[in-house]
Design an enzyme around this catalytic site. Sequence first.
Site, PDB file in Angstrom:
ATOM      1  N   ASP A 181      44.441  33.334  44.303  1.00 35.72           N
ATOM      2  CA  ASP A 181      44.373  31.903  43.963  1.00 35.72           C
ATOM      3  C   ASP A 181      44.502  31.017  45.198  1.00 35.72           C
ATOM      4  O   ASP A 181      44.935  29.867  45.108  1.00 35.72           O
ATOM      5  CB  ASP A 181      45.462  31.521  42.946  1.00 35.72           C
ATOM      6  CG  ASP A 181      45.447  32.413  41.721  1.00 35.72           C
ATOM      7  OD1 ASP A 181      44.380  32.539  41.108  1.00 35.72           O
ATOM      8  OD2 ASP A 181      46.507  32.995  41.398  1.00 35.72           O
ATOM      9  N   LYS A 187      39.685  31.039  47.596  1.00 31.98           N
ATOM     10  CA  LYS A 187      38.610  31.850  48.186  1.00 31.98           C
ATOM     11  C   LYS A 187      37.228  31.390  47.716  1.00 31.98           C
ATOM     12  O   LYS A 187      36.259  31.493  48.446  1.00 31.98           O
ATOM     13  CB  LYS A 187      38.805  33.324  47.824  1.00 31.98           C
ATOM     14  CG  LYS A 187      40.054  33.950  48.387  1.00 31.98           C
ATOM     15  CD  LYS A 187      40.160  35.419  48.028  1.00 31.98           C
ATOM     16  CE  LYS A 187      40.316  35.669  46.544  1.00 31.98           C
ATOM     17  NZ  LYS A 187      41.556  35.090  45.969  1.00 31.98           N
ATOM     18  N   GLY A 240      39.505  34.379  38.920  1.00 29.25           N
ATOM     19  CA  GLY A 240      38.574  33.267  38.824  1.00 29.25           C
ATOM     20  C   GLY A 240      38.495  32.490  40.118  1.00 29.25           C
ATOM     21  O   GLY A 240      39.467  32.393  40.860  1.00 29.25           O
ATOM     22  N   HIS A 241      37.323  31.961  40.408  1.00 27.96           N
ATOM     23  CA  HIS A 241      37.124  31.081  41.548  1.00 27.96           C
ATOM     24  C   HIS A 241      36.693  29.720  41.030  1.00 27.96           C
ATOM     25  O   HIS A 241      35.797  29.634  40.187  1.00 27.96           O
ATOM     26  CB  HIS A 241      36.033  31.620  42.485  1.00 27.96           C
ATOM     27  CG  HIS A 241      36.424  32.852  43.219  1.00 27.96           C
ATOM     28  ND1 HIS A 241      35.537  33.633  43.908  1.00 27.96           N
ATOM     29  CD2 HIS A 241      37.625  33.445  43.386  1.00 27.96           C
ATOM     30  CE1 HIS A 241      36.165  34.662  44.454  1.00 27.96           C
ATOM     31  NE2 HIS A 241      37.439  34.560  44.149  1.00 27.96           N
ATOM     32  N   GLN A 256      40.984  38.756  43.966  1.00 32.89           N
ATOM     33  CA  GLN A 256      42.432  38.934  44.126  1.00 32.89           C
ATOM     34  C   GLN A 256      42.837  38.744  45.602  1.00 32.89           C
ATOM     35  O   GLN A 256      42.297  37.890  46.256  1.00 32.89           O
ATOM     36  CB  GLN A 256      42.898  40.291  43.573  1.00 32.89           C
ATOM     37  CG  GLN A 256      42.772  40.402  42.070  1.00 32.89           C
ATOM     38  CD  GLN A 256      41.400  40.902  41.652  1.00 32.89           C
ATOM     39  OE1 GLN A 256      40.778  41.727  42.295  1.00 32.89           O
ATOM     40  NE2 GLN A 256      40.924  40.398  40.538  1.00 32.89           N
TER      41      GLN A 256
END
Length: 428
Positions: free
Chosen positions: A13, A16, A40-41, A223
């Site tokens: 988180d 990225k 999630g991005h 991650q």
Amino acid sequence: MPAVIVLGAQWGDEGKGKATDQIGQQTDVVVKYNGGNNAGHTVVIDGEKYALHLLPAGILSPGVTPVIGNGVVVDLEVLFQELEEMTSRGVDCSKLVISSDAHIIPSYNKVMDRTTEKFLGDRQLGTTGRGIGPTYADKMNRIGLRIQDLFDPSILAQKVQGALFDKNHLLSKVYGLDAIDPEAVTAELLSYADRVRPMVVDASLVVNEALDRGETVLFEGGQATMLDIDHGTYPFVTSSNPTAGGALTGTGVGPTRIDRVVGVAKAYTTRVGEGPFPTELTDEVGEALRQKGGEFGVTTGRPRRTGWFDAVVVRYASRINGLTDICLTKLDVLSGYPTIPVCVAYEVDGKRVDEMPMDQTSFHHAVPVYEELPGWDEDITGVRSFEDLPGTAQAYIRFLEDQSRCRISSIGVGAGREATIVRFPLLG
């Protein structure tokens, strides 16, 4: 032209997606090399927010070839839901390709994930329940399903039946649940075969040929370092290798082809799920940081645990990954603090420890040793050059750089794609 790995230098988180999106605008190929839709991005372009889970962030950059590598585990239902959503918003997804060797997340592994986590009780790992861990376990146990199996119905049926043999015994005899019908699972998976077939490629060949042509390739990790199955805070980790080595095995390229390894780190620290977190703030300061930073999971919506910047962790990430650069994100969130603590070491059993403790027990009991740095009050969201930052913000960056033993090449000062200060170009 370079091959660049972008990965998380903390517990995930870190932003990225934004970093990958920014670099992706200057690249030809973006490869996702590990994980699945358990991460999630979030990318903000012209004020519009895109939440990506399985798709590489590079899919938002026109002309880029997005690749899902062999190290990724693919939930086909999620894949096509995400593609439909992106297409409906005008994103061109036609260039997406998927490794034939990538493993599939079958529905029964989502059942196994949620069931086993529930029965762990107080020993829960904090998984997302999306079947990621059981699918990687099947891969290692050599009973996994791969994308290529969709095109041989007989082989697929045999593999599903074989994988469910033990799982159904567990579900029915241990957990008291109904057994899963292998024929129904096979039929469900085969329903995706025709749609996925045009996307399937030898991803290793695609990526290596792109490098041979002098194209720029970006390797996107899901991650983060501290969640790596080998190098993270085991067992409170993910089931794959988000570290730089995972980019090689999860894509099929050799180490001599990599030019840059970029670690993404927040100007503070967050963590989702269970496990040790030395700088965690469990008081009103931590809650205020959570609210100001919008620290809620993209995929799960879970509130993230928050804490001050841990230089020991980022120093470790720099060593493990061979970082050449750090992209620091969310510096703007720290505006308004009179002083900002930075963890520079730990105290373990009364002794100062400057590097990551060798064993998990020591890390669990580590007490942060802080140095206090002066803060700043100015709104820095409009700043676009390092020299225009408040002097104390510049000093904060230089201090983190020195403590992390890696140069900080870019600094995020807002959510938008454009809200970035570039100190050193990552490409070129």
